[in-house]
Design a protein around this motif. Sequence first.
Motif, short mmCIF file in Angstrom:
data_model
loop_
_atom_site.label_atom_id
_atom_site.label_comp_id
_atom_site.label_asym_id
_atom_site.label_seq_id
_atom_site.Cartn_x
_atom_site.Cartn_y
_atom_site.Cartn_z
N PRO A 131 0.81 -1.24 0.00
CA PRO A 131 0.00 0.00 0.00
C PRO A 131 0.83 1.28 0.00
O PRO A 131 1.85 1.37 0.70
CB PRO A 131 -0.81 -0.12 1.30
N PHE A 132 0.41 2.22 -0.83
CA PHE A 132 0.99 3.57 -0.93
C PHE A 132 2.46 3.55 -1.38
O PHE A 132 3.18 4.52 -1.17
CB PHE A 132 0.89 4.30 0.41
N HIS A 133 2.88 2.47 -2.01
CA HIS A 133 4.26 2.40 -2.48
C HIS A 133 4.49 3.38 -3.61
O HIS A 133 5.51 4.08 -3.65
CB HIS A 133 4.60 0.98 -2.93
N GLY A 134 3.55 3.44 -4.54
CA GLY A 134 3.70 4.33 -5.68
C GLY A 134 4.57 3.74 -6.76
O GLY A 134 5.35 2.81 -6.54
N GLY A 135 4.46 4.29 -7.97
CA GLY A 135 5.27 3.83 -9.09
C GLY A 135 4.54 2.83 -9.96
O GLY A 135 3.67 2.09 -9.49
N GLN A 136 4.90 2.79 -11.23
CA GLN A 136 4.24 1.92 -12.18
C GLN A 136 4.44 0.45 -11.87
O GLN A 136 3.63 -0.40 -12.26
CB GLN A 136 4.76 2.23 -13.59
N ALA A 137 5.51 0.11 -11.17
CA ALA A 137 5.78 -1.28 -10.83
C ALA A 137 4.80 -1.82 -9.79
O ALA A 137 4.71 -3.04 -9.59
CB ALA A 137 7.21 -1.43 -10.31
N TYR A 138 4.06 -0.93 -9.15
CA TYR A 138 3.11 -1.33 -8.11
C TYR A 138 1.73 -0.77 -8.45
O TYR A 138 1.09 -0.12 -7.63
CB TYR A 138 3.57 -0.81 -6.75
N ALA A 139 1.27 -1.06 -9.66
CA ALA A 139 0.02 -0.45 -10.13
C ALA A 139 -0.87 -1.46 -10.85
O ALA A 139 -1.57 -1.12 -11.80
CB ALA A 139 0.34 0.71 -11.07
N SER A 140 -0.87 -2.70 -10.38
CA SER A 140 -1.66 -3.72 -11.05
C SER A 140 -3.14 -3.71 -10.66
O SER A 140 -3.98 -4.14 -11.44
CB SER A 140 -1.08 -5.11 -10.74
N PHE A 141 -3.43 -3.21 -9.47
CA PHE A 141 -4.80 -3.30 -8.92
C PHE A 141 -5.38 -1.92 -8.64
O PHE A 141 -4.74 -1.13 -7.95
CB PHE A 141 -4.73 -4.10 -7.61
N PRO A 142 -6.59 -1.65 -9.17
CA PRO A 142 -7.40 -2.46 -10.07
C PRO A 142 -6.96 -2.29 -11.52
O PRO A 142 -6.20 -1.38 -11.84
CB PRO A 142 -8.80 -1.88 -9.86
N SER A 143 -7.46 -3.13 -12.38
CA SER A 143 -7.12 -3.04 -13.80
C SER A 143 -7.71 -1.79 -14.43
O SER A 143 -8.93 -1.59 -14.43
CB SER A 143 -7.64 -4.28 -14.54
N GLY A 144 -6.85 -0.94 -14.98
CA GLY A 144 -7.32 0.28 -15.62
C GLY A 144 -8.08 0.01 -16.91
O GLY A 144 -9.06 0.68 -17.22
N HIS A 145 -7.61 -0.98 -17.68
CA HIS A 145 -8.30 -1.32 -18.91
C HIS A 145 -9.72 -1.82 -18.64
O HIS A 145 -10.67 -1.42 -19.31
CB HIS A 145 -7.52 -2.40 -19.68
N THR A 146 -9.83 -2.68 -17.62
CA THR A 146 -11.17 -3.18 -17.28
C THR A 146 -12.04 -2.05 -16.76
O THR A 146 -13.24 -1.98 -17.08
CB THR A 146 -11.07 -4.29 -16.21
N THR A 147 -11.47 -1.18 -15.95
CA THR A 147 -12.22 -0.04 -15.43
C THR A 147 -12.80 0.79 -16.57
O THR A 147 -13.98 1.15 -16.56
CB THR A 147 -11.33 0.84 -14.55
N ALA A 148 -11.98 1.09 -17.56
CA ALA A 148 -12.42 1.94 -18.67
C ALA A 148 -13.53 1.29 -19.48
O ALA A 148 -14.57 1.91 -19.75
CB ALA A 148 -11.23 2.27 -19.58
N ILE A 149 -13.34 0.04 -19.87
CA ILE A 149 -14.32 -0.60 -20.75
C ILE A 149 -15.63 -0.89 -20.02
O ILE A 149 -16.72 -0.81 -20.60
CB ILE A 149 -13.74 -1.88 -21.39
N THR A 150 -15.56 -1.24 -18.74
CA THR A 150 -16.80 -1.51 -18.00
C THR A 150 -17.50 -0.22 -17.60
O THR A 150 -18.71 -0.23 -17.36
CB THR A 150 -16.54 -2.37 -16.76
#
Length: 224
Positions: A131-150
Amino acid sequence: MNVSSPWQKIALTYFAALALVVLAYFFADRQLAEALKPITGGVKLFPWLTYIVRVLGPLASIAMAVVAARALARGSLTPAEDAILRAACAILIAWALKEELKWVFGRTWPETWLKPANPSYFGDGTYGFFPFHGGQAYASFPSGHTTAITTLAGSIWVLWPKLRWLGIVLSLCVAVGLIGADYHWLSDVIAGAILGVTTGVVAAKIGRQRHRSEISEPDGCEAK
């Protein structure tokens, strides 16, 4: 237990959905990814399915700007413009919300795909939330692609009921692509769907009763 109240039904639905996220994290994410990797790894179809989402952000921004300009020029929105504006705003809002949630949860990815190498399950065995680590390496959850399409699917469900099938098909295609390509965990996709559908439906419904009386509706067209 009496669940006749709409709010009780909504609460139970969210409880069940969040329970699926937790269950997937402990019992399905790694198992599914390990099972699919030798089968779907390297199959180009799965990454291609995720490309559907790439146009949503730019299209939403353009649509919002065009509709806003037309509304300012005329002083009012048509029912079709109202619907388009709601869907466009929903997509952009959901995109911002998922970025904040990615920072809050700080989850690592299934695969290593960044330079320098990001920690990942298949790369070095890293699995979990930071939690709160930050950075693209720690950004898997939630899925942005799924968020956008749903988000789009949720908006379509309310605003264009005859096209509900399209929102469902597009959402399933993106979800299959993300999981098949090892871009996301199953629980990432479920969480993204919860966020996306919620944002899309709320944006489509909020203030509709008031707008119904304010926006003139041409024959055969509704703003709901």
